[in-house]
Write a protein that holds these residues in place. Sequence first.
Motif, PDB file in Angstrom:
ATOM      1  N   ILE A   1      45.219  42.453  30.908  1.00  0.00           N
ATOM      2  CA  ILE A   1      44.550  41.340  31.599  1.00  0.00           C
ATOM      3  C   ILE A   1      43.724  41.881  32.762  1.00  0.00           C
ATOM      4  CG2 ILE A   1      44.900  39.168  32.824  1.00  0.00           C
ATOM      5  CD1 ILE A   1      47.706  39.064  31.479  1.00  0.00           C
ATOM      6  N   GLU A   2      42.425  41.680  32.727  1.00  0.00           N
ATOM      7  CA  GLU A   2      41.558  42.106  33.821  1.00  0.00           C
ATOM      8  C   GLU A   2      41.466  40.994  34.864  1.00  0.00           C
ATOM      9  OE1 GLU A   2      37.836  43.341  32.119  1.00  0.00           O
ATOM     10  OE2 GLU A   2      38.630  45.336  31.660  1.00  0.00           O
ATOM     11  N   VAL A   3      41.693  41.371  36.113  1.00  0.00           N
ATOM     12  CA  VAL A   3      41.696  40.403  37.211  1.00  0.00           C
ATOM     13  C   VAL A   3      40.540  40.708  38.163  1.00  0.00           C
ATOM     14  CG1 VAL A   3      43.024  39.445  39.132  1.00  0.00           C
ATOM     15  CG2 VAL A   3      44.208  40.185  37.040  1.00  0.00           C
ATOM     16  N   PHE A   4      39.800  39.680  38.528  1.00  0.00           N
ATOM     17  CA  PHE A   4      38.672  39.807  39.443  1.00  0.00           C
ATOM     18  C   PHE A   4      38.878  38.864  40.626  1.00  0.00           C
ATOM     19  CE2 PHE A   4      37.243  40.980  35.243  1.00  0.00           C
ATOM     20  CZ  PHE A   4      36.429  42.077  35.446  1.00  0.00           C
ATOM     21  N   ASP A   5      38.325  39.223  41.759  1.00  0.00           N
ATOM     22  CA  ASP A   5      38.422  38.331  42.919  1.00  0.00           C
ATOM     23  C   ASP A   5      37.336  37.264  42.837  1.00  0.00           C
ATOM     24  OD1 ASP A   5      36.004  39.355  43.848  1.00  0.00           O
ATOM     25  OD2 ASP A   5      36.925  40.671  45.337  1.00  0.00           O
ATOM     26  N   PRO A   6      37.323  36.287  43.741  1.00  0.00           N
ATOM     27  CA  PRO A   6      36.329  35.196  43.674  1.00  0.00           C
ATOM     28  C   PRO A   6      34.879  35.671  43.727  1.00  0.00           C
ATOM     29  CG  PRO A   6      38.116  34.600  45.137  1.00  0.00           C
ATOM     30  CD  PRO A   6      38.312  36.043  44.803  1.00  0.00           C
ATOM     31  N   PHE A   7      34.649  36.893  44.182  1.00  0.00           N
ATOM     32  CA  PHE A   7      33.291  37.419  44.280  1.00  0.00           C
ATOM     33  C   PHE A   7      32.899  38.254  43.065  1.00  0.00           C
ATOM     34  CE2 PHE A   7      35.115  36.993  48.543  1.00  0.00           C
ATOM     35  CZ  PHE A   7      34.223  36.072  49.096  1.00  0.00           C
ATOM     36  N   GLY A   8      33.798  38.331  42.116  1.00  0.00           N
ATOM     37  CA  GLY A   8      33.522  39.066  40.879  1.00  0.00           C
ATOM     38  C   GLY A   8      33.870  40.533  40.920  1.00  0.00           C
ATOM     39  N   SER A   9      34.519  40.982  41.987  1.00  0.00           N
ATOM     40  CA  SER A   9      34.909  42.383  42.080  1.00  0.00           C
ATOM     41  C   SER A   9      36.212  42.616  41.314  1.00  0.00           C
ATOM     42  CB  SER A   9      35.100  42.786  43.549  1.00  0.00           C
ATOM     43  OG  SER A   9      33.875  42.687  44.251  1.00  0.00           O
ATOM     44  N   PHE A  10      36.260  43.729  40.617  1.00  0.00           N
ATOM     45  CA  PHE A  10      37.440  44.055  39.816  1.00  0.00           C
ATOM     46  C   PHE A  10      38.598  44.425  40.738  1.00  0.00           C
ATOM     47  CE2 PHE A  10      39.961  47.279  37.455  1.00  0.00           C
ATOM     48  CZ  PHE A  10      40.387  46.467  36.403  1.00  0.00           C
ATOM     49  N   VAL A  11      39.739  43.785  40.523  1.00  0.00           N
ATOM     50  CA  VAL A  11      40.930  44.047  41.327  1.00  0.00           C
ATOM     51  C   VAL A  11      41.917  44.950  40.586  1.00  0.00           C
ATOM     52  CG1 VAL A  11      42.940  43.008  42.460  1.00  0.00           C
ATOM     53  CG2 VAL A  11      40.706  41.880  42.572  1.00  0.00           C
ATOM     54  N   GLY A  12      42.128  44.673  39.325  1.00  0.00           N
ATOM     55  CA  GLY A  12      43.067  45.479  38.562  1.00  0.00           C
ATOM     56  C   GLY A  12      43.264  44.943  37.160  1.00  0.00           C
ATOM     57  N   ARG A  13      43.967  45.722  36.365  1.00  0.00           N
ATOM     58  CA  ARG A  13      44.273  45.325  34.987  1.00  0.00           C
ATOM     59  C   ARG A  13      45.772  45.361  34.806  1.00  0.00           C
ATOM     60  NH1 ARG A  13      41.783  48.619  29.972  1.00  0.00           N
ATOM     61  NH2 ARG A  13      43.160  50.210  30.883  1.00  0.00           N
ATOM     62  N   LEU A  14      46.305  44.278  34.303  1.00  0.00           N
ATOM     63  CA  LEU A  14      47.745  44.131  34.110  1.00  0.00           C
ATOM     64  C   LEU A  14      48.120  44.438  32.665  1.00  0.00           C
ATOM     65  CD1 LEU A  14      48.119  40.779  36.080  1.00  0.00           C
ATOM     66  CD2 LEU A  14      48.684  43.071  36.900  1.00  0.00           C
ATOM     67  N   ASP A  15      49.250  45.094  32.484  1.00  0.00           N
ATOM     68  CA  ASP A  15      49.676  45.481  31.136  1.00  0.00           C
ATOM     69  C   ASP A  15      49.828  44.272  30.217  1.00  0.00           C
ATOM     70  OD1 ASP A  15      49.762  48.101  31.998  1.00  0.00           O
ATOM     71  OD2 ASP A  15      51.921  48.075  32.384  1.00  0.00           O
ATOM     72  N   MET A  16      50.422  43.223  30.736  1.00  0.00           N
ATOM     73  CA  MET A  16      50.685  42.034  29.917  1.00  0.00           C
ATOM     74  C   MET A  16      51.042  40.877  30.831  1.00  0.00           C
ATOM     75  SD  MET A  16      54.394  43.350  28.489  1.00  0.00           S
ATOM     76  CE  MET A  16      53.777  45.048  28.480  1.00  0.00           C
ATOM     77  N   GLY A  17      51.047  39.675  30.274  1.00  0.00           N
ATOM     78  CA  GLY A  17      51.453  38.536  31.086  1.00  0.00           C
ATOM     79  C   GLY A  17      50.963  37.218  30.549  1.00  0.00           C
ATOM     80  N   TRP A  18      50.924  36.248  31.439  1.00  0.00           N
ATOM     81  CA  TRP A  18      50.537  34.888  31.119  1.00  0.00           C
ATOM     82  C   TRP A  18      49.411  34.503  32.085  1.00  0.00           C
ATOM     83  CZ3 TRP A  18      55.183  37.070  30.830  1.00  0.00           C
ATOM     84  CH2 TRP A  18      55.959  36.854  29.697  1.00  0.00           C
ATOM     85  N   ARG A  19      48.199  34.621  31.603  1.00  0.00           N
ATOM     86  CA  ARG A  19      47.047  34.406  32.461  1.00  0.00           C
ATOM     87  C   ARG A  19      47.049  32.994  33.058  1.00  0.00           C
ATOM     88  NH1 ARG A  19      42.084  37.057  32.207  1.00  0.00           N
ATOM     89  NH2 ARG A  19      42.527  37.846  30.106  1.00  0.00           N
ATOM     90  N   GLN A  20      47.430  32.011  32.227  1.00  0.00           N
ATOM     91  CA  GLN A  20      47.357  30.623  32.691  1.00  0.00           C
ATOM     92  C   GLN A  20      48.363  30.323  33.798  1.00  0.00           C
ATOM     93  OE1 GLN A  20      48.502  31.842  29.879  1.00  0.00           O
ATOM     94  NE2 GLN A  20      49.566  30.314  28.605  1.00  0.00           N
ATOM     95  N   TYR A  21      49.425  31.136  33.883  1.00  0.00           N
ATOM     96  CA  TYR A  21      50.435  30.930  34.927  1.00  0.00           C
ATOM     97  C   TYR A  21      50.367  31.997  36.023  1.00  0.00           C
ATOM     98  CZ  TYR A  21      52.339  27.543  31.686  1.00  0.00           C
ATOM     99  OH  TYR A  21      52.494  26.456  30.843  1.00  0.00           O
ATOM    100  N   LEU A  22      49.415  32.904  35.908  1.00  0.00           N
ATOM    101  CA  LEU A  22      49.240  33.982  36.883  1.00  0.00           C
ATOM    102  C   LEU A  22      50.522  34.797  37.070  1.00  0.00           C
ATOM    103  CD1 LEU A  22      47.080  32.256  39.677  1.00  0.00           C
ATOM    104  CD2 LEU A  22      46.328  33.479  37.616  1.00  0.00           C
ATOM    105  N   VAL A  23      51.138  35.137  35.935  1.00  0.00           N
ATOM    106  CA  VAL A  23      52.318  35.994  35.942  1.00  0.00           C
ATOM    107  C   VAL A  23      51.990  37.244  35.132  1.00  0.00           C
ATOM    108  CG1 VAL A  23      54.712  36.278  35.194  1.00  0.00           C
ATOM    109  CG2 VAL A  23      53.966  34.121  36.230  1.00  0.00           C
ATOM    110  N   GLY A  24      52.168  38.402  35.766  1.00  0.00           N
ATOM    111  CA  GLY A  24      51.894  39.662  35.089  1.00  0.00           C
ATOM    112  C   GLY A  24      53.114  40.553  35.065  1.00  0.00           C
ATOM    113  N   VAL A  25      53.228  41.369  34.023  1.00  0.00           N
ATOM    114  CA  VAL A  25      54.326  42.331  33.886  1.00  0.00           C
ATOM    115  C   VAL A  25      53.704  43.714  33.741  1.00  0.00           C
ATOM    116  CG1 VAL A  25      56.331  43.046  32.536  1.00  0.00           C
ATOM    117  CG2 VAL A  25      55.783  40.612  32.767  1.00  0.00           C
TER     118      VAL A  25
END
Length: 294
Positions: A199-223
């Motif tokens: 899961i690729e995560v970006f901040d409100p300005f479109g900057s890349f924050v990080g990539r999560l191995d797995m999770g639930w994007r709709q609930y903002l839970v990453g593992v």
Amino acid sequence: MRPFVGTEALAAGTVNRYQLATRYTSMHRNVYMPRDVEPTANDRAVAAWLWSGRQATAAGLSAAALHGCKWIDPRLPAELIHTSRHRTTGIVLHSDRLADDEFCRLRSIGVTTPARTAFDLGRKPGLTEAVIRIDALVQATGLKPADMALLADRHAGARGIRQLRRAMALADDGAESPQETRTRLVLTAAGLRPTHTQIEVFDPFGSFVGRLDMGWRQYLVGVEYDGIQHWTDPAQRTRDVDRVAELEALGWRIVRVSSDMLRRRPHVVVDRTLAALRVAGFHPPSVKTIANSR
């Protein structure tokens, strides 16, 4: 210099007999490698193919290595589909018959196709290992589920076909290491299969924050599975702390998994993930208890 045929190298003048005897080691009859080079799974596959007189088809783990899969134990024997009755140490020979669309050539080497390779690997005993190997093959080749299903249907009576179908259903093209696959399988066994991987995560300005191995994007839970460098390398540890802080500032809840937790305390992985999901508003209908590993 990687595996080569000794008599061919002598004829070409690239080595002499003294060099062949002192600087190279025999992998198989008339097949050599430099003494100071530790053979990889790919090297073992090539060496076995050369031993066959370039007649065999690399299969199983050897095919996976040639297709670019990572994480294959280089100590395991090579695998060939070959009609030869001559056996040699370090090579497992299979007598399977391949359909025309079940083999191809990679750099002139005969090799089973990704789909056929998945078919063979997915039937080897051990469901977790089968999923790990299929995940790696999908990562390396872009193999599609439909292509695997085609082979499974074609050979519906083959030994191990039930496990293969289970492994196919559990496979995911987002796993980037065996431990990520194991983490996902622990959660899946508990009824918490992640809905997304990588899961690729970006901040409100479109900057890349990080990539999560797995999770639930709709609930903002990453593992996240953290290898040993995440715990022992101070620089990596600092980067991880900063990254997690950024993710949490964006509303993400991160469950971090260590090798000890995954191996000995898988129930903790489940409990922490379930707690994070419940706080986020997701209440799974049923979650199975995962026993503590001994």
